[in-house]
Scaffold this motif. Structure first.
Motif, PDB file in Angstrom:
ATOM      1  N   ARG A 165      17.528  10.963  16.577  1.00 38.26           N
ATOM      2  CA  ARG A 165      18.549  10.772  17.618  1.00 38.26           C
ATOM      3  C   ARG A 165      19.639   9.801  17.141  1.00 38.26           C
ATOM      4  N   VAL A 173      18.708   0.594  20.398  1.00 41.35           N
ATOM      5  CA  VAL A 173      20.002  -0.083  20.573  1.00 41.35           C
ATOM      6  C   VAL A 173      19.868  -1.288  21.511  1.00 41.35           C
ATOM      7  N   VAL A 174      18.930  -1.204  22.440  1.00 39.85           N
ATOM      8  CA  VAL A 174      18.693  -2.363  23.321  1.00 39.85           C
ATOM      9  C   VAL A 174      18.068  -3.503  22.515  1.00 39.85           C
ATOM     10  N   GLY A 183      10.604  -4.453  27.702  1.00 37.86           N
ATOM     11  CA  GLY A 183      10.416  -3.251  28.492  1.00 37.86           C
ATOM     12  C   GLY A 183      10.150  -2.024  27.662  1.00 37.86           C
ATOM     13  N   PRO A 185      21.094   7.147  18.595  1.00 38.12           N
ATOM     14  CA  PRO A 185      20.903   5.688  18.714  1.00 38.12           C
ATOM     15  C   PRO A 185      20.118   5.072  17.558  1.00 38.12           C
ATOM     16  N   SER A 207       8.216   1.042  38.542  1.00 42.26           N
ATOM     17  CA  SER A 207       8.414   1.603  37.201  1.00 42.26           C
ATOM     18  C   SER A 207       7.353   2.611  36.795  1.00 42.26           C
ATOM     19  N   HIS A 258       7.947   1.977  32.137  1.00 41.75           N
ATOM     20  CA  HIS A 258       8.993   0.932  32.119  1.00 41.75           C
ATOM     21  C   HIS A 258       8.403  -0.450  32.375  1.00 41.75           C
ATOM     22  N   ILE A 259       7.243  -0.705  31.795  1.00 47.15           N
ATOM     23  CA  ILE A 259       6.593  -1.991  32.048  1.00 47.15           C
ATOM     24  C   ILE A 259       7.206  -3.069  31.161  1.00 47.15           C
ATOM     25  N   ILE A 309      13.458   6.859  27.621  1.00 48.65           N
ATOM     26  CA  ILE A 309      14.398   7.685  26.862  1.00 48.65           C
ATOM     27  C   ILE A 309      14.141   7.453  25.374  1.00 48.65           C
ATOM     28  N   ASN A 332      10.477   2.130  27.580  1.00 42.10           N
ATOM     29  CA  ASN A 332      11.667   2.906  27.888  1.00 42.10           C
ATOM     30  C   ASN A 332      11.350   4.392  27.888  1.00 42.10           C
ATOM     31  N   ALA A 344      16.208   5.074  22.899  1.00 40.40           N
ATOM     32  CA  ALA A 344      17.111   4.182  23.640  1.00 40.40           C
ATOM     33  C   ALA A 344      16.763   2.720  23.414  1.00 40.40           C
TER      34      ALA A 344
END
Lengths: 323, 314
Positions: free
Chosen positions: A150, A121-122, A111, A152, A97, A101-102, A115, A113, A118
């Motif tokens: 953005r 929404v996760v 995590g 999301p 990663s 992305h840790i 993006i 991210n 992003a």
């Protein structure tokens, strides 16, 4: 908000450890020792430390490309983080990663991210699972001012409010999206105003004051528990570095940059003065915390450097979960 | 049982079997009325038209142990959540070094033929077959619809599940109760020694139609339904080509850049010595799907196109 010496020093220590980690990473990158990108969190430590001081182990966080601070504040092991930055096998992802992305699921770190927006929404998905499993826990979505432009962000806030999800939205408004000044990317002055559009509470706070941050998160959780809905916390801050280490673009006003980096504004010396004024800690405590953070990071770097690279045979491991 | 009923049956059986299975998406409370009646809004829940958030819900909740089945009305709408599928769902297990896995399903109706024009008619399976971390299933019969959807729900990885609009009312025998079909195992739906036809989804019955016509002319086609593009059962295709010496790959998606090219390349690389002629591909012209009925009919590759491609080989 009253705090014990231990609580206060814990927050201070977290801030210092984050600063030390990212300044160490930045220096390693400048020296050509780290591959990839590093997006230092320096200047924003009060937010991660303040938010995570209110979270339990069952609470989750979803983070961003500028995520080292959130991950350290939620309890991650800096040795394994540093090994990941070096792309080594003992890193959190075994070198798959890098910086962006840790995760550590055992600590509720779902995590970082790469993006922008992003993770919002996760985070709602995580919160939906917590709600479905009837757990008394929340998920915090960290994101920046740029993310609030953005889709999301808007889809996420709307759904969280509509489904009454246990998500707390923490916007780290550091005034820049990459090199673009916030003021040139939105008409409004306060991102917290956007909360009203989704039927949730929006608050703007001093993001360089960990006590203000802690208070806002506690209030958000209390509001949610009382049935008062979700909260968008806009924590105003400033990133000390450029977007990433090695970014040579000139876009910050030098006077503003100097003012935010001054002892008066920098969250770490600011918090030292608060602790001293309240009689909770003094110069010897601060020196001790800083010394231990330096030692911790020196050990982390030594660990990472001595660690092995992953073998090429592991390249396609974890693409799929078999069975 | 129809194709659509078989899909609902798979969901019903799997939801009764596993309380971590939830159905979320656009209009599911009405479109999955039987499920909604049995399980209520806790497990069958309408979402706003927020595709990025729908897949975000699936990613986050799957990481936490649920098995979400998301419903996108049209596969074209996958373009509204491309990041969440491609950058999040497909990569999370890998990027996090296997700390988590994402047992989620993205169901969508696919394909042309209902005069829905360019934004509600595409076949995008080739696009998603490109991404490591995703599985791609494309059923061709009611039985396979049930077996593959149940398997998709039980699979520990993200599965993009393409249901052709024109197959919805197809009737067929469907096993009752729990029933799964393994991924990555192609089905030889018709045996023959003259030519190998490789297809998936609605193109399977079209190839069977073409094979029946060829049989009348004295050529027996072997028809292979690959069922899942990822994982792809290369061995069944190669074994057939080694027997027949001829290969035609047929899909409804645009020919240019389609998965047929991948199949053709693998056959050429690994069974070249067995080939009596070039691998032929059948697919749609390089244009968006048109609206006007005669134009759309001309766009959709049908049995005539398959027969023509085979005759060029004979």
């Amino acid at each position: 908000m009253s705090m014990t010496r231990d609580e206060a020093l814990k927050i201070y220590e977290t801030m210092v450890r984050i600063r030390t980690f990212d300044e160490t990473a930045a220096a390693l990158f400048e020296a050509g020792e780290l591959p990839g990108f590093v997006h230092p969190y320096s200047g924003e430590e009060a937010i991660a430390a303040g938010v995570c001081s209110e979270l339990t182990k069952d609470d989750c966080v979803c983070s961003t490309h500028r995520g080292h601070g959130h991950i350290i504040a939620k309890g991650a092991d800096t040795k394994r983080m540093m090994a990941e930055l070096f792309g080594k096998v003992s890193g959190y992802s075994g070198g798959k990663s890098g910086s962006m992305h840790i995760a550590d699921f055992s600590l509720g770190i779902i995590g970082a991210n790469g993006i922008v927006a992003a993770d919002i929404v996760v985070a709602n998905g995580v919160a939906f699972a917590l709600q479905y499993q009837e757990k008394d826990a929340v998920c915090v979505a960290f994101f920046g001012d740029g993310a609030s432009n953005r889709g999301p962000f808007h889809e996420g806030l709307n759904l969280a409010a509509t489904w009454d999800l246990p998500t707390i939205f923490v916007c780290e408004n550091n005034n820049f999206a990459s090199t673009t000044a916030r003021k040139t990317a939105m008409r409004i002055e306060r991102i917290a105003e956007r909360a009203a559009a989704y039927g949730m509470t929006g608050v703007t706070i001093d993001g360089n004051d960990p006590i203000a941050v802690k208070h806002a998160v506690r209030a958000a959780r209390d509001r949610m528990k009382r049935g008062g809905g979700q909260t968008l916390i806009e924590a105003v801050t400033w990133r000390h570095h450029q977007h990433f280490v090695g970014d040579r673009h000139v876009y910050k006003n030098p006077e503003e940059q100097e003012r935010w980096l001054s002892d008066e504004m920098d969250p770490i010396p600011r918090f030292e003065r608060v602790l001293a004024a309240r009689g909770l800690a003094g110069a010897a405590d601060f020196a001790d915390v800083k010394k231990r953070a330096e030692e911790e990071l020196a050990a982390a770097v030594a660990f990472a450097k001595a660690d092995a690279y992953p073998s090429a045979e592991t390249l396609t491991d974890c693409v799929y979960r078999e069975g | 049982m129809t194709f659509d009923e078989a899909l609902n049956d798979a969901l019903l059986v799997e939801m009764r079997r596993d309380s971590s299975v939830v159905v979320i998406g656009e209009d599911v409370e009405l479109k999955q009325a039987a499920l909604f009646k049995e399980f209520g809004a806790r497990r069958v829940r309408n979402t706003p038209i927020s595709e990025a958030q729908i897949i975000g819900l699936a990613v986050g909740s799957a990481a936490m142990g649920l098995r979400p089945v998301t419903c996108m009305s049209f596969s074209d709408f996958l373009c509204c959540c491309f990041d969440e599928i491609v950058n999040q769902a497909a990569k999370m297990s890998y990027m996090l070094g296997g700390q988590t896995h994402l047992p989620l399903v993205v169901r969508c109706s696919t394909g042309a033929g209902i005069r829905a024009a360019a934004q509600h008619s595409q076949s995008l399976e080739s696009v998603f077959a490109q991404f490591p971390g995703l599985k791609v299933a494309v059923p061709s019969t009611p039985e396979k619809a049930k077996g593959l959807l149940a398997q998709a729900i039980r699979d520990d990885n993200p599965v993009i599940f393409f249901e052709h609009k024109l197959l919805g009312r197809m009737e067929g025998e469907v096993p009752a109760g729990e029933y799964t079909l393994p991924f990555g195992r192609a089905d030889v739906v018709r045996e023959g020694d003259g030519v190998t036809l490789v297809a998936w989804g609605r193109m399977v019955p079209i190839c069977l139609d073409a094979a029946a016509r060829l049989s009348a002319q004295g050529t027996e086609a072997e028809v292979i339904d690959v069922m899942t593009l990822t994982p792809f059962d290369e061995e069944t295709v190669l074994a057939s080509v080694r027997k027949t010496g001829r290969c035609v790959v047929a899909h409804e998606a645009v020919l240019h850049g389609g998965f047929g090219g991948e199949v053709a390349a693998r056959v050429a690389e690994k069974a070249f010595a067995s080939l009596k002629g070039p691998v032929k591909r059948v697919g749609a012209p390089f244009s968006p799907v048109p609206f006007s009925p005669p134009l759309e009919d001309a766009w959709i590759p049908g049995a005539d196109c398959v027969v023509e491609a085979i005759q060029e080989l004979l």
